[in-house]
Design a protein around this motif. Sequence first.
Motif, PDB file in Angstrom:
ATOM      1  N   ARG A  20       2.509 -11.255   3.731  1.00 54.95           N
ATOM      2  CA  ARG A  20       2.965 -11.964   2.538  1.00 54.95           C
ATOM      3  C   ARG A  20       4.293 -11.402   2.019  1.00 54.95           C
ATOM      4  NH1 ARG A  20      -2.574 -11.063  -0.671  1.00 54.95           N
ATOM      5  NH2 ARG A  20      -2.104  -8.990   0.194  1.00 54.95           N
ATOM      6  N   PRO A  21       5.064 -12.253   1.284  1.00 54.98           N
ATOM      7  CA  PRO A  21       6.321 -11.760   0.692  1.00 54.98           C
ATOM      8  C   PRO A  21       6.064 -10.581  -0.243  1.00 54.98           C
ATOM      9  CG  PRO A  21       6.213 -14.150   0.578  1.00 54.98           C
ATOM     10  CD  PRO A  21       4.863 -13.682   1.024  1.00 54.98           C
ATOM     11  N   ARG A  22       6.973  -9.626  -0.189  1.00 56.80           N
ATOM     12  CA  ARG A  22       6.821  -8.417  -1.004  1.00 56.80           C
ATOM     13  C   ARG A  22       8.211  -7.877  -1.339  1.00 56.80           C
ATOM     14  NH1 ARG A  22       4.078  -2.751   1.166  1.00 56.80           N
ATOM     15  NH2 ARG A  22       4.725  -1.450  -0.593  1.00 56.80           N
ATOM     16  N   THR A  23       8.320  -7.262  -2.514  1.00 58.46           N
ATOM     17  CA  THR A  23       9.595  -6.689  -2.937  1.00 58.46           C
ATOM     18  C   THR A  23       9.623  -5.195  -2.645  1.00 58.46           C
ATOM     19  OG1 THR A  23       9.874  -8.333  -4.697  1.00 58.46           O
ATOM     20  CG2 THR A  23      11.153  -6.305  -4.886  1.00 58.46           C
ATOM     21  N   TYR A  24      10.673  -4.777  -1.961  1.00 61.10           N
ATOM     22  CA  TYR A  24      10.880  -3.365  -1.633  1.00 61.10           C
ATOM     23  C   TYR A  24      12.089  -2.880  -2.437  1.00 61.10           C
ATOM     24  CZ  TYR A  24       7.739  -4.400   2.236  1.00 61.10           C
ATOM     25  OH  TYR A  24       6.649  -4.795   2.977  1.00 61.10           O
ATOM     26  N   ALA A  39      18.158  -1.256  -5.835  1.00 58.72           N
ATOM     27  CA  ALA A  39      18.379  -2.418  -4.973  1.00 58.72           C
ATOM     28  C   ALA A  39      17.013  -2.966  -4.566  1.00 58.72           C
ATOM     29  CB  ALA A  39      19.185  -2.016  -3.740  1.00 58.72           C
ATOM     30  N   HIS A  40      16.815  -4.260  -4.783  1.00 63.24           N
ATOM     31  CA  HIS A  40      15.526  -4.889  -4.536  1.00 63.24           C
ATOM     32  C   HIS A  40      15.664  -5.922  -3.415  1.00 63.24           C
ATOM     33  CE1 HIS A  40      14.398  -3.188  -8.449  1.00 63.24           C
ATOM     34  NE2 HIS A  40      15.516  -3.710  -8.918  1.00 63.24           N
ATOM     35  N   ALA A  41      14.842  -5.771  -2.379  1.00 61.67           N
ATOM     36  CA  ALA A  41      14.834  -6.723  -1.264  1.00 61.67           C
ATOM     37  C   ALA A  41      13.481  -7.431  -1.213  1.00 61.67           C
ATOM     38  CB  ALA A  41      15.102  -6.010   0.055  1.00 61.67           C
ATOM     39  N   ARG A  42      13.529  -8.749  -1.245  1.00 58.75           N
ATOM     40  CA  ARG A  42      12.310  -9.551  -1.098  1.00 58.75           C
ATOM     41  C   ARG A  42      12.180  -9.938   0.374  1.00 58.75           C
ATOM     42  NH1 ARG A  42       7.676 -10.328  -4.002  1.00 58.75           N
ATOM     43  NH2 ARG A  42       6.913 -12.461  -3.893  1.00 58.75           N
ATOM     44  N   ILE A  43      11.099  -9.477   1.029  1.00 56.82           N
ATOM     45  CA  ILE A  43      10.942  -9.634   2.474  1.00 56.82           C
ATOM     46  C   ILE A  43       9.547 -10.188   2.778  1.00 56.82           C
ATOM     47  CG2 ILE A  43      11.062  -8.483   4.725  1.00 56.82           C
ATOM     48  CD1 ILE A  43      12.627  -6.229   3.374  1.00 56.82           C
ATOM     49  N   ALA A  64      26.053 -10.708  -0.414  1.00 54.78           N
ATOM     50  CA  ALA A  64      26.658 -10.137   0.789  1.00 54.78           C
ATOM     51  C   ALA A  64      25.641  -9.328   1.598  1.00 54.78           C
ATOM     52  CB  ALA A  64      27.853  -9.258   0.411  1.00 54.78           C
ATOM     53  N   VAL A  65      24.824  -8.539   0.906  1.00 53.05           N
ATOM     54  CA  VAL A  65      23.805  -7.750   1.602  1.00 53.05           C
ATOM     55  C   VAL A  65      22.755  -8.669   2.236  1.00 53.05           C
ATOM     56  CG1 VAL A  65      21.968  -6.039   1.297  1.00 53.05           C
ATOM     57  CG2 VAL A  65      24.157  -5.741   0.134  1.00 53.05           C
ATOM     58  N   GLU A  95      11.859 -11.247   7.840  1.00 49.55           N
ATOM     59  CA  GLU A  95      12.633 -12.309   7.202  1.00 49.55           C
ATOM     60  C   GLU A  95      12.996 -11.896   5.775  1.00 49.55           C
ATOM     61  OE1 GLU A  95      10.213 -15.789   7.404  1.00 49.55           O
ATOM     62  OE2 GLU A  95      10.437 -16.010   9.584  1.00 49.55           O
ATOM     63  N   PHE A  96      14.306 -11.757   5.492  1.00 50.78           N
ATOM     64  CA  PHE A  96      14.783 -11.439   4.148  1.00 50.78           C
ATOM     65  C   PHE A  96      14.855 -12.717   3.320  1.00 50.78           C
ATOM     66  CE2 PHE A  96      15.801  -7.409   5.889  1.00 50.78           C
ATOM     67  CZ  PHE A  96      16.009  -6.544   4.822  1.00 50.78           C
ATOM     68  N   ILE A  97      14.284 -12.675   2.119  1.00 50.13           N
ATOM     69  CA  ILE A  97      14.286 -13.827   1.225  1.00 50.13           C
ATOM     70  C   ILE A  97      15.394 -13.712   0.184  1.00 50.13           C
ATOM     71  CG2 ILE A  97      12.934 -15.144  -0.446  1.00 50.13           C
ATOM     72  CD1 ILE A  97      10.423 -14.110   0.975  1.00 50.13           C
ATOM     73  N   SER A  98      15.534 -12.536  -0.431  1.00 53.76           N
ATOM     74  CA  SER A  98      16.554 -12.330  -1.456  1.00 53.76           C
ATOM     75  C   SER A  98      16.860 -10.850  -1.584  1.00 53.76           C
ATOM     76  CB  SER A  98      16.098 -12.896  -2.809  1.00 53.76           C
ATOM     77  OG  SER A  98      14.976 -12.186  -3.287  1.00 53.76           O
TER      78      SER A  98
END
Length: 276
Positions: free
Chosen positions: A71-75, A93-97, A151-152, A166-169
């Motif tokens: 499931r999608p999760r924020t790292y 820095a927050h990555a939703r993956i 950009a990231v 898969e990166f979402i945001s």
Amino acid sequence: MPAAAGAAIVAVVVVAALSRVGCVNVYTPPGHEGYIKSNPIFGAAEFVGTQDGPTSTGWVWRQQVVNIDMRPRTYSEEMTIPTKDRLELKFRAHARIQLRRGSVKELVEQYGGENWYRANVQDQFRSAVRAEVQQLDAFEVKDRMADIGAAVLAAMKKRYGGTPIEFISVDIGNIDYPEQVVRAVVGKFVTNEDNERKDIELRIAQRQIDIGIAEAQGVADAQRIIRTTLDPMFLQYKALKAIEQMANSANTTFVVMPYNPRSNAPLIMQLGGGGQ
């Protein structure tokens, strides 16, 4: 005979108990995919199959499962990065993956299984953020957080395209400026206020100068008009018009001489009044 029967029964019970000890029912929870492998007493484990939760294998002989949350999760990463002007900024820095469905076998065998983020993504994500922030001055980072995130995100999508990851945001936030940056911001604000006040004062002074010049120009123009229009002939004409008006006055006698050398106009004397 009874002893033999009892021994047989005991043997069956022991075999059943031992077989039961080796049997397991491995479970995969909702939102997860399970990588099932054997659990031999001797030798290496082998891949058996996958399952999509929520489900379980039922009772099977000596198996184990590695469950991966798809499931999608924020790292989130706490970062301290020097900017272009050599000031260190602290921020998050927050990555939703999310992980691609049906990819659990690839994740376990090639990306470290449950440790896929730490083993294959964390350092790369931090490096991409650092590369963007180091191009900017400290004052620019807050204004361009959305641009940095975009950009990231583009860099991560390109890097992990075709993989289970898969990166979402990507979002940048919680910026903590060091004390010297805060002082610089306050100093810049005060300087801007001073400059604006001085600009206003300068405009007021310039306006006053313009008004003074305009007034002086008006006086000069008036003097020039007087000098060029009030010639002797015109003054004599105005004097004659005044005599005509005085001639209509009742009980008044004037003696008019032809010329007054001081004013280029006739000399007028009033009889009996003691003046001229």
